[in-house]
Design a protein around this motif. Structure first.
Motif, PDB file in Angstrom:
ATOM      1  N   VAL A 157       0.869  -1.172   0.000  1.00  0.00           N
ATOM      2  CA  VAL A 157       0.000   0.000   0.000  1.00  0.00           C
ATOM      3  C   VAL A 157       0.905   1.221   0.000  1.00  0.00           C
ATOM      4  O   VAL A 157       1.743   1.378   0.896  1.00  0.00           O
ATOM      5  CB  VAL A 157      -0.927   0.025   1.234  1.00  0.00           C
ATOM      6  CG1 VAL A 157      -1.779   1.302   1.226  1.00  0.00           C
ATOM      7  CG2 VAL A 157      -1.818  -1.211   1.270  1.00  0.00           C
ATOM      8  N   VAL A 158       0.774   2.053  -1.032  1.00  0.00           N
ATOM      9  CA  VAL A 158       1.516   3.309  -1.082  1.00  0.00           C
ATOM     10  C   VAL A 158       0.532   4.421  -0.737  1.00  0.00           C
ATOM     11  O   VAL A 158      -0.528   4.545  -1.357  1.00  0.00           O
ATOM     12  CB  VAL A 158       2.138   3.564  -2.460  1.00  0.00           C
ATOM     13  CG1 VAL A 158       2.891   4.899  -2.465  1.00  0.00           C
ATOM     14  CG2 VAL A 158       3.085   2.432  -2.837  1.00  0.00           C
ATOM     15  N   ALA A 159       0.872   5.211   0.268  1.00  0.00           N
ATOM     16  CA  ALA A 159       0.022   6.324   0.700  1.00  0.00           C
ATOM     17  C   ALA A 159       0.855   7.594   0.735  1.00  0.00           C
ATOM     18  O   ALA A 159       2.073   7.552   0.948  1.00  0.00           O
ATOM     19  CB  ALA A 159      -0.584   6.048   2.074  1.00  0.00           C
ATOM     20  N   ALA A 160       0.196   8.724   0.510  1.00  0.00           N
ATOM     21  CA  ALA A 160       0.903  10.004   0.507  1.00  0.00           C
ATOM     22  C   ALA A 160      -0.046  11.095   0.968  1.00  0.00           C
ATOM     23  O   ALA A 160      -1.253  11.030   0.700  1.00  0.00           O
ATOM     24  CB  ALA A 160       1.424  10.330  -0.896  1.00  0.00           C
ATOM     25  N   GLY A 161       0.507  12.093   1.649  1.00  0.00           N
ATOM     26  CA  GLY A 161      -0.363  13.164   2.117  1.00  0.00           C
ATOM     27  C   GLY A 161       0.352  14.482   2.312  1.00  0.00           C
ATOM     28  O   GLY A 161       1.483  14.524   2.796  1.00  0.00           O
ATOM     29  N   TYR A 162      -0.334  15.535   1.891  1.00  0.00           N
ATOM     30  CA  TYR A 162       0.084  16.901   2.202  1.00  0.00           C
ATOM     31  C   TYR A 162      -1.167  17.751   2.317  1.00  0.00           C
ATOM     32  O   TYR A 162      -2.023  17.743   1.419  1.00  0.00           O
ATOM     33  CB  TYR A 162       1.001  17.491   1.116  1.00  0.00           C
ATOM     34  CG  TYR A 162       1.284  18.963   1.362  1.00  0.00           C
ATOM     35  CD1 TYR A 162       2.151  19.348   2.380  1.00  0.00           C
ATOM     36  CD2 TYR A 162       0.650  19.951   0.620  1.00  0.00           C
ATOM     37  CE1 TYR A 162       2.394  20.694   2.647  1.00  0.00           C
ATOM     38  CE2 TYR A 162       0.884  21.300   0.875  1.00  0.00           C
ATOM     39  CZ  TYR A 162       1.752  21.665   1.889  1.00  0.00           C
ATOM     40  OH  TYR A 162       1.974  22.993   2.157  1.00  0.00           O
ATOM     41  N   LEU A 163      -1.291  18.448   3.425  1.00  0.00           N
ATOM     42  CA  LEU A 163      -2.360  19.424   3.619  1.00  0.00           C
ATOM     43  C   LEU A 163      -1.717  20.802   3.707  1.00  0.00           C
ATOM     44  O   LEU A 163      -0.757  20.996   4.466  1.00  0.00           O
ATOM     45  CB  LEU A 163      -3.156  19.125   4.900  1.00  0.00           C
ATOM     46  CG  LEU A 163      -3.842  17.754   4.955  1.00  0.00           C
ATOM     47  CD1 LEU A 163      -4.521  17.569   6.313  1.00  0.00           C
ATOM     48  CD2 LEU A 163      -4.861  17.604   3.828  1.00  0.00           C
ATOM     49  N   VAL A 164      -2.202  21.733   2.937  1.00  0.00           N
ATOM     50  CA  VAL A 164      -1.610  23.064   2.869  1.00  0.00           C
ATOM     51  C   VAL A 164      -1.501  23.651   4.268  1.00  0.00           C
ATOM     52  O   VAL A 164      -2.486  23.703   5.014  1.00  0.00           O
ATOM     53  CB  VAL A 164      -2.440  23.988   1.953  1.00  0.00           C
ATOM     54  CG1 VAL A 164      -1.852  25.402   1.934  1.00  0.00           C
ATOM     55  CG2 VAL A 164      -2.500  23.413   0.539  1.00  0.00           C
ATOM     56  N   GLU A 165      -0.294  24.063   4.647  1.00  0.00           N
ATOM     57  CA  GLU A 165      -0.044  24.561   5.996  1.00  0.00           C
ATOM     58  C   GLU A 165       0.815  25.824   5.905  1.00  0.00           C
ATOM     59  O   GLU A 165       1.385  26.123   4.846  1.00  0.00           O
ATOM     60  CB  GLU A 165       0.593  23.480   6.863  1.00  0.00           C
ATOM     61  CG  GLU A 165       1.638  22.606   6.178  1.00  0.00           C
ATOM     62  CD  GLU A 165       2.908  23.332   5.836  1.00  0.00           C
ATOM     63  OE1 GLU A 165       3.449  24.012   6.721  1.00  0.00           O
ATOM     64  OE2 GLU A 165       3.369  23.238   4.684  1.00  0.00           O
ATOM     65  N   PRO A 166       0.906  26.598   6.969  1.00  0.00           N
ATOM     66  CA  PRO A 166       1.494  27.936   6.868  1.00  0.00           C
ATOM     67  C   PRO A 166       2.977  27.977   6.569  1.00  0.00           C
ATOM     68  O   PRO A 166       3.444  28.902   5.904  1.00  0.00           O
ATOM     69  CB  PRO A 166       1.192  28.572   8.229  1.00  0.00           C
ATOM     70  CG  PRO A 166       0.897  27.432   9.149  1.00  0.00           C
ATOM     71  CD  PRO A 166       0.300  26.366   8.304  1.00  0.00           C
ATOM     72  N   ASP A 167       3.754  26.988   7.027  1.00  0.00           N
ATOM     73  CA  ASP A 167       5.201  27.067   6.854  1.00  0.00           C
ATOM     74  C   ASP A 167       5.608  26.943   5.388  1.00  0.00           C
ATOM     75  O   ASP A 167       6.349  27.789   4.869  1.00  0.00           O
ATOM     76  CB  ASP A 167       5.893  25.987   7.687  1.00  0.00           C
ATOM     77  CG  ASP A 167       5.827  26.263   9.182  1.00  0.00           C
ATOM     78  OD1 ASP A 167       5.470  27.405   9.547  1.00  0.00           O
ATOM     79  OD2 ASP A 167       6.105  25.352   9.972  1.00  0.00           O
TER      80      ASP A 167
END
Length: 376
Positions: A157-167
């Protein structure tokens, strides 16, 4: 290539500003309507650019990744025993895991996050974490495919995540990489930069034998992959597309396919001047004059740049586009750029004329990946 050597994709899931679910992602990119809006998640006062492609409501990154993994293993039809033997390869940002959420315990640090997710989702195989910027997810897919084809693993299982954040938002804004006019315009004259976007995705990769034994439906096959670095500049790609061209050539060799088999490219094209021109040069270097005769698009123009998760989000778009036989358009087009003489899909989707497609990614430091996928 023998059928037993094929690496099969048996499940897909995605979350973006276009909605929840892989089908919502595909439907959104096929409209060609960008999902960029003013950022409400954190304060953008004083920023040069104040828009991104964000979901109105999200959980923590760990929760979103847990939901994505749980969903994709269900879609792939994996029972408890199947999960217990599955590896988890995770691509995510190497900094703080996400914005803190009131009244919730802190999330695990990134090195521990893969084990945390595997435990929550019942995955008992090995884990890996990839934090190699914008090629993180595509590198994870390439590694998973290589290990499956070699016989070291049966299922990943390949999973990936990015949620737009301030830094990261502040870094890209301060570096003037974000589009000042609030639109991403890949390969177009007048392009001014990229825009960030939420992206959480997961796919299930299996050996052909294992997938066949359990009667799993194949969404697509990972036929080839390539990786190459050019180390030309910390931020700018090689102007002649050296590294990306070598990655594409490696993917074609590994797949055993001729140049003429490729009928679509989901480009990395971020809408930045140097990057888009370099990518066009790479395609011309590999395909020659034919580079201007097959369709190319960049779905970042609709869902934004999801950084470490981009490669997986765009892989999901590409395999579903092949499945449905419809190729997504590129938003933001103003006029042709002589440095990008490509057949860019504009205005409306096109029918797919081939069952083979490339999805490309590139990162700071000169890292480049190419994944070649084929319809089942």
């Amino acid at each position: 290539m023998a059928d037993r050597d094929l690496v099969r994709i048996t499940g897909t899931h995605a979350v973006s500003a276009l909605g929840r679910g892989a089908d919502a992602l595909l439907a959104g990119v096929l409209t060609g309507a960008p999902a960029f809006n003013p950022v409400r998640r954190f304060d953008t006062t004083g920023r040069r650019v104040t828009v991104a492609a964000t979901l109105p409501e999200t959980g923590t990154l760990a929760d979103e990744l847990t939901d994505a993994i749980d969903h994709v293993v269900r879609v792939a039809g994996l029972g408890a025993a199947d999960r217990a033997g599955a590896a988890l390869f995770l691509a995510t940002h190497g900094g703080p895991p996400s914005l803190p959420v009131p009244d919730r315990a802190p999330e695990p640090t990134v090195p521990a996050l893969a084990d945390h997710l595997a435990s929550r989702c019942g995955l008992g195989g090995r884990t890996r974490v990839y934090t190699t910027a914008c090629v993180s997810a595509s590198t994870a897919v390439a590694d998973a495919a290589a290990l499956i084809r070699r016989g070291d693993l049966e299922r990943v299982v390949v999973a990936a995540g990015y949620l737009v954040e301030p830094d990261q938002f502040a870094l890209f804004d301060a570096g003037r990489a974000l589009a000042a006019d609030g639109a991403v315009r890949p390969f177009s004259a007048g392009r001014t930069g990229l825009l960030l976007g939420d992206g959480v995705a997961a796919v299930v990769l299996e050996s052909a034998d294992v997938a066949a034994r359990r009667g799993a439906e194949t969404v697509a096959t990972v036929a080839g992959w390539g990786r190459a670095g050019d180390a030309y500049h910390p931020c700018q790609p090689h102007p002649g597309g050296d590294g990306l061209a070598r990655a594409v050539e490696a993917a074609l060799r590994r797949a055993g396919l001729p140049l003429g088999a490729v009928g679509y490219v989901n480009a990395n094209a971020t809408g930045t001047a140097f990057s888009d021109a370099s990518e066009a040069a790479a395609l011309r270097r590999v395909f020659g004059e034919r580079a201007g005769r097959f369709p190319v698009s960049s779905t970042k123009s609709v869902h934004g740049h999801a950084l470490e998760a981009s490669g997986l989000l765009e892989l999901v778009v590409t395999v579903l586009a092949l499945r449905d036989g419809t190729l997504p358009p590129t938003a933001g087009w103003l006029a042709a750029d002589p440095d990008c003489p490509l057949d860019v899909i504009r205005d409306a989707p096109r029918p797919a004329a081939s069952g083979h497609a490339l999805t490309l990614n590139a990162a700071f430091g000169g890292a480049n990946t190419a994944l070649l996928v084929s319809a089942p």
